[in-house]
Design an enzyme around this catalytic site. Structure first.
Site, PDB file in Angstrom:
ATOM      1  N   VAL A 208      38.777 -60.858 -19.588  1.00 13.31           N
ATOM      2  CA  VAL A 208      37.329 -60.654 -19.649  1.00 13.31           C
ATOM      3  C   VAL A 208      36.621 -61.997 -19.791  1.00 13.31           C
ATOM      4  O   VAL A 208      35.588 -62.242 -19.155  1.00 13.31           O
ATOM      5  CB  VAL A 208      36.952 -59.716 -20.813  1.00 13.31           C
ATOM      6  CG1 VAL A 208      35.431 -59.612 -20.947  1.00 13.31           C
ATOM      7  CG2 VAL A 208      37.546 -58.333 -20.589  1.00 13.31           C
ATOM      8  N   GLU A 226      35.839 -67.932 -26.196  1.00 10.61           N
ATOM      9  CA  GLU A 226      37.045 -67.995 -27.013  1.00 10.61           C
ATOM     10  C   GLU A 226      37.931 -66.817 -26.641  1.00 10.61           C
ATOM     11  O   GLU A 226      37.507 -65.663 -26.737  1.00 10.61           O
ATOM     12  CB  GLU A 226      36.690 -67.954 -28.499  1.00 10.61           C
ATOM     13  CG  GLU A 226      35.968 -69.191 -28.994  1.00 10.61           C
ATOM     14  CD  GLU A 226      36.778 -70.453 -28.865  1.00 10.61           C
ATOM     15  OE1 GLU A 226      38.029 -70.367 -28.907  1.00 10.61           O
ATOM     16  OE2 GLU A 226      36.183 -71.532 -28.706  1.00 10.61           O
ATOM     17  N   CYS A 260      42.978 -63.815 -33.685  1.00  8.04           N
ATOM     18  CA  CYS A 260      43.325 -64.740 -32.599  1.00  8.04           C
ATOM     19  C   CYS A 260      44.138 -65.913 -33.110  1.00  8.04           C
ATOM     20  O   CYS A 260      44.774 -66.625 -32.322  1.00  8.04           O
ATOM     21  CB  CYS A 260      42.062 -65.226 -31.878  1.00  8.04           C
ATOM     22  SG  CYS A 260      40.857 -66.015 -32.945  1.00  8.04           S
TER      23      CYS A 260
END
Length: 459
Positions: A208, A226, A260
């Site tokens: 995405v 990010e 993440c």
């Protein structure tokens, strides 16, 4: 009418919220309203914007217990971490409440003669923010607060799985109408936001994120993206193995690995392998997937059924390829989307667990003959966000830090963790554009203008 339905991952029958999905026309309307509101927001001046952000921090702090419970319910974050996220969110609003008073340019000497040369930074107008579900308060805040501080209005499209938290956050912030607008929606809403905002900030998946970058760059507007990381931990033979195992268990299993910066590859150097394998497997076994509302829980559910199935399928195919599961490896015996924290060794080369971010409480244990090989393995990824190094030798740790590709390197600490007053971002395909957080992000949300001021007549 299409709706956004958000369910509790610990109790999938619990519908947290159902709201109408914003279509492209609705996003365009929100952007138009934000553009109008931005003029008044900018006109408040530094003192007015600082006061508004300070009041937002106080309101959020006053609702801390309510927000923490909503975070637990909507995204399955363990209550201890949810409370920590609320506290961090308040601190971020307060930190950026001082930013309106920061210097917005410089004065330079003209090349010749009298006069002034000035650089000044000014807001773009409308900042479009697209945020994930895993930090439903902190990530929207660390994007919105600096954008607002320097004078932009904000239109935020949160993850559909964190929309209740986003709506409550905006309500508590209490900013003037149109200054902070939430647009619940799916891909169409995100595409419309990229097509109409003046600056875009995104956090989410790599595929995405790349489409966000393409859409923004086609329009010629600033964009930061990010996109996560396939993070490694290097454990040297001289490390405190018990401490390293505790740190790694936290970075693998904390919030079910849905960060993440979570550790997904553990690289054991030389003689560290056997004792680390034993200690880490034991530490993960002592961190079971459990009710996120319980104060002692570290590992709650993964976000949805699809995530759980993707993780269990990956573990099963690794087993079929000859891998050995040292801890976990199966769905927890309870309702909801729970996976026991998992450690796998001997995963075959090329397997997705070694190459893709799975966003779950799963890590692969990998041997390395020496530090050189460990660094080569750690750097062999397209998604290099955070790497930890565990060693008693400061010389070795600093030498490794110089050679690792990651955007963040943590010595004798978990790979997970962020200091909001410092720049945040990764290397290679993990990040695109300017860094987030700290003072660096203030430049991202503003454009530089050079002003030449010359005397009106001769002197």
């Amino acid at each position: 009418m299409t709706t956004i339905d958000s369910y509790n991952p610990a109790d999938p029958d619990d519908l947290v919220i159902s709201v109408p999905a914003t279509d492209a026309a609705g996003v365009a309307e929100a952007i138009a309203g934000a553009r109008e509101a931005q003029r008044g927001w900018w006109a408040l001046g530094a003192a007015g914007r600082s006061l508004a952000l300070t009041r937002a921090a106080a309101a959020i702090e006053g609702a801390a217990d309510e927000l923490a419970e909503l975070v637990v319910r909507e995204v399955g974050k363990p209550i201890a971490e949810a409370r920590g996220e609320v506290a961090r969110t308040v601190a971020i609003w307060r930190y950026y409440a001082q930013a309106p008073f920061a210097a917005s340019g410089e004065v330079h000497e003209p090349a010749a003669g009298q006069g002034l040369l000035l650089t000044r930074r000014r807001p773009y107008g409308v900042a479009g923010l697209i945020t994930p579900w895993n930090f439903p308060l902190a990530i929207p805040t660390w994007k919105a607060a600096p954008a607002l501080a320097v004078g932009n209005a904000v239109v935020l499209k949160p993850s559909s799985e964190a929309v209740a938290v986003a709506l409550r956050l905006a309500e508590l912030a209490g900013l003037p109408e149109g200054v902070l607008t939430i647009v619940p929606g799916g891909a169409a809403a995100g595409t419309a936001l990229i097509g109409g905002a003046d600056v875009i900030s995104f956090t989410g998946s790599t595929w995405v994120g790349r489409s966000v970058i393409a859409g923004a760059t086609e329009r010629g507007i600033p964009v930061q993206s990010e996109m996560g990381g396939l993070n490694a931990a290097l454990v040297l033979p001289d490390a405190d193995i018990a401490q390293a195992a505790a740190h790694l268990a936290n970075a693998i299993a904390g919030y079910a690995g849905q960060k993440c910066t979570a550790t997904s590859r553990v690289i054991a150097v030389g003689d560290a392998y056997e004792p680390l394998a034993e200690a880490l497997a034991k530490a993960l076994a002592q961190t079971p997937a459990a009710d996120p509302s319980a104060p002692t829980t570290s590992c709650g559910p993964v976000i949805n059924r699809e995530s759980l199935e993707r993780l269990t399928d990956a573990i099963d195919t690794a087993r079929e390829g000859g891998a050995t599961v040292l801890a976990g490896g199966a769905k927890a015996d309870r309702a909801g989307w729970f996976l026991e924290p998992t450690l796998v060794e001997a995963v075959p080369a090329g397997h997705p667990l070694l190459e893709e971010e799975f966003f779950g409480p799963v890590a692969v244990l990998v041997p390395a003959a020496d530090l050189d090989e460990a660094i080569a393995i750690a750097n062999n990824t397209r998604h290099s966000l955070s790497t930890s190094v565990h060693s008693r030798s400061l010389d070795v740790a600093l030498a490794a830090a110089d050679r690792l590709d990651a955007g963040m390197i943590r010595i004798n600490a978990p790979s997970s963790g962020v200091d909001f007053h410092l720049p945040f971002g990764g290397a290679k395909g993990a990040s695109y554009g300017s860094r987030e957080q700290g003072q660096a992000v203030l430049d991202f949300y503003t454009a530089s203008r050079t002003v030449s001021v010359l005397p009106a007549g001769e002197y």
